[in-house]
Design a protein around this motif. Sequence first.
Motif, PDB file in Angstrom:
ATOM      1  N   PRO A 199       0.898  -1.288   0.138  1.00  0.00           N
ATOM      2  CA  PRO A 199       0.109  -0.398  -0.061  1.00  0.00           C
ATOM      3  C   PRO A 199       0.833   1.396  -0.522  1.00  0.00           C
ATOM      4  CG  PRO A 199      -0.125  -1.247   1.991  1.00  0.00           C
ATOM      5  CD  PRO A 199       0.825  -2.168   1.232  1.00  0.00           C
ATOM      6  N   ILE A 200       0.626   1.984  -0.924  1.00  0.00           N
ATOM      7  CA  ILE A 200       1.002   3.672  -1.674  1.00  0.00           C
ATOM      8  C   ILE A 200       0.007   4.386  -0.078  1.00  0.00           C
ATOM      9  CG2 ILE A 200       1.253   5.306  -2.713  1.00  0.00           C
ATOM     10  CD1 ILE A 200       1.910   3.746  -4.482  1.00  0.00           C
ATOM     11  N   ASP A 201      -1.419   4.399  -0.196  1.00  0.00           N
ATOM     12  CA  ASP A 201      -2.442   5.291   0.865  1.00  0.00           C
ATOM     13  C   ASP A 201      -3.578   3.897   1.074  1.00  0.00           C
ATOM     14  OD1 ASP A 201      -3.328   4.931  -1.949  1.00  0.00           O
ATOM     15  OD2 ASP A 201      -2.851   7.228  -2.031  1.00  0.00           O
ATOM     16  N   PRO A 202      -4.968   4.367   1.212  1.00  0.00           N
ATOM     17  CA  PRO A 202      -5.543   3.283   1.440  1.00  0.00           C
ATOM     18  C   PRO A 202      -6.603   3.019  -0.167  1.00  0.00           C
ATOM     19  CG  PRO A 202      -5.698   4.999   2.892  1.00  0.00           C
ATOM     20  CD  PRO A 202      -5.247   5.906   1.840  1.00  0.00           C
ATOM     21  N   VAL A 203      -6.072   3.270  -1.506  1.00  0.00           N
ATOM     22  CA  VAL A 203      -6.490   3.126  -2.605  1.00  0.00           C
ATOM     23  C   VAL A 203      -5.362   3.114  -3.557  1.00  0.00           C
ATOM     24  CG1 VAL A 203      -8.621   5.061  -2.469  1.00  0.00           C
ATOM     25  CG2 VAL A 203      -6.949   5.902  -3.293  1.00  0.00           C
ATOM     26  N   ARG A 204      -4.150   3.369  -3.403  1.00  0.00           N
ATOM     27  CA  ARG A 204      -2.538   3.266  -4.702  1.00  0.00           C
ATOM     28  C   ARG A 204      -2.466   1.784  -4.060  1.00  0.00           C
ATOM     29  NH1 ARG A 204      -3.446   8.491  -3.670  1.00  0.00           N
ATOM     30  NH2 ARG A 204      -4.142   9.416  -5.885  1.00  0.00           N
ATOM     31  N   TYR A 205      -1.054   0.823  -4.406  1.00  0.00           N
ATOM     32  CA  TYR A 205      -0.434   0.756  -4.056  1.00  0.00           C
ATOM     33  C   TYR A 205       0.638   0.285  -5.494  1.00  0.00           C
ATOM     34  CZ  TYR A 205      -3.334  -3.176  -6.757  1.00  0.00           C
ATOM     35  OH  TYR A 205      -4.790  -3.844  -7.878  1.00  0.00           O
ATOM     36  N   ILE A 206       1.756  -0.413  -4.794  1.00  0.00           N
ATOM     37  CA  ILE A 206       2.663  -1.065  -5.961  1.00  0.00           C
ATOM     38  C   ILE A 206       2.182  -2.802  -5.866  1.00  0.00           C
ATOM     39  CG2 ILE A 206       5.349  -1.843  -5.824  1.00  0.00           C
ATOM     40  CD1 ILE A 206       5.809   0.490  -3.828  1.00  0.00           C
TER      41      ILE A 206
END
Length: 395
Positions: A199-206
Motif C-alpha cells: 500500500p501507498i495509501d488506502p487506494v494505491r499500491y505497488i
Amino acid sequence: MSRILLIVGGGIAAYKSCEIVRTLRRRGHAVRCVLTEGGSHFVTPMTLAALSEDQVFTTLWDLKDEAEMGHIQLSRQADLVVIAPATADLLARMAGGLANDLATTLLLATDKPVLAAPAMNVRMWQHPATRRNVEQLRADGVTVMEPDEGAMACGEFGPGRLPEPDVIVARIEQVLAGSVAKPLSGRHILVTAGPTHEPIDPVRYIANRSSGKQGFAIAGALAALGARVSLVAGPVLLPTPAGVDRIDVESAQDMANAVAAALPADAAVMVAAVADWRAEDAAGQKIKKRPGEPPAPLRLVENVDILATLARSPRRPALLIGFAAETEQIVAHATAKRARKGADWIVANDVSGDVMGGDANTVHVVTADGVESWELLPKNQVAARLADRIAATLG
C-alpha cells in the motif's frame, strides 16, 4: 471376489477389452461391462456378455433398467470402475462433469474408485486440452494410467497406445488391494503464488503483473500426487485447486507471516512474485493531487526476503525451491540467485513476453548439479513435471 465395472470406450484399442475381461474372470473377479456407442463399432455386446458371463449395458434409455434407476445401481454395486480404452472424448467429458450417456452418467454417480486407461493418437494425448483434462481428473481422485509408447493403427509413433491387458489387470488389482500409494502421501508442501500489493495509501499500491496461474497449477499438481498443500496466495481471482488449503494474503509481510505459520513443511515452492520494495510510510488517507505542485515524494524500502529468510530458518524445509522471473541473462541471474538465497533449486523463466498472465511457460531448473531447460509447455504441464520431480527428490 471383487466386482469390476468395465466401461469400453470407442477406438481400435477396444478389442483389448475382451482380453481384459477374460483375464479378470480367470483371476476370479466378477465383471460387468458398459459398452459405449463408439465401442460397439469395434466389439459387440454378445462378445462381452459371453466373456463376462453377465449382461452388457449399452444405453441410458433402457425402460426396464432405468425404471429401477439402473445407472445408479451399476455405479454403486461395483468395487471399482474401469474405463479401457479411455478415449480423449471420454476423458474430456469426465473432466467436465458431463452426463450425456450411460457411461458418463454412472461415472458422475459413482462413489467408488475410478481407474482410466487412456488410448488415442499421440497428438491427441499430447494436446494441451487432453493434458488439462488428465490433470483435472487426477486432482479429482481418478487414477489415470500413462499410455504405452509405440506404433499406432494410424501409422504414427509415440505415447498413446492402450497398455497391455495384463498391465491393466495388474493395476486394477493394485487399486483393489489399496496398494497404489500416491507418491507424496503424508508430505506437507508449502506453495506461495501470485503478486503482493504494497500500500501507498488506502487506494494505491505497488504491485506486479503476476497472475498466480503457475503457482496455483503447481499447488494442484502436488495435491494430485497426495501431498497436503498449504497455498499462500497473493491477491488473485483464481479458483482454489482441489485438495489444497488456501491462505489469502495481500502484502509481502502478510505472506512472510503466513509462510512462517504454515511450517513445518517437507518442501516449499516459492512461486509468488513478491514485491521487492514497499512504501516506507504508507499514508492513512488518500494522497491528494495538488494542482501546480510536484507529486508527493515516495520513499521506498526493501521488503522482507521470504525465500532467504526461510533458507536460514531452523525450520527450513528439506527441499526449498525458489522462482526467478527474469527478462535477460535468465540462467546466469537464476544461478546467482540460488547461491545468494540459499535455495536448493531455482526455477527461472523469461517474463519479457506474455508469460505473466499467459497460459504457457518456458523454464530452466537450476540446481547444484547444473541447469535443465524445458521446452515451451502449458503451465499445468510445467506444474505436473515439477511435481513429479519433487516427488522423486523427496523419495
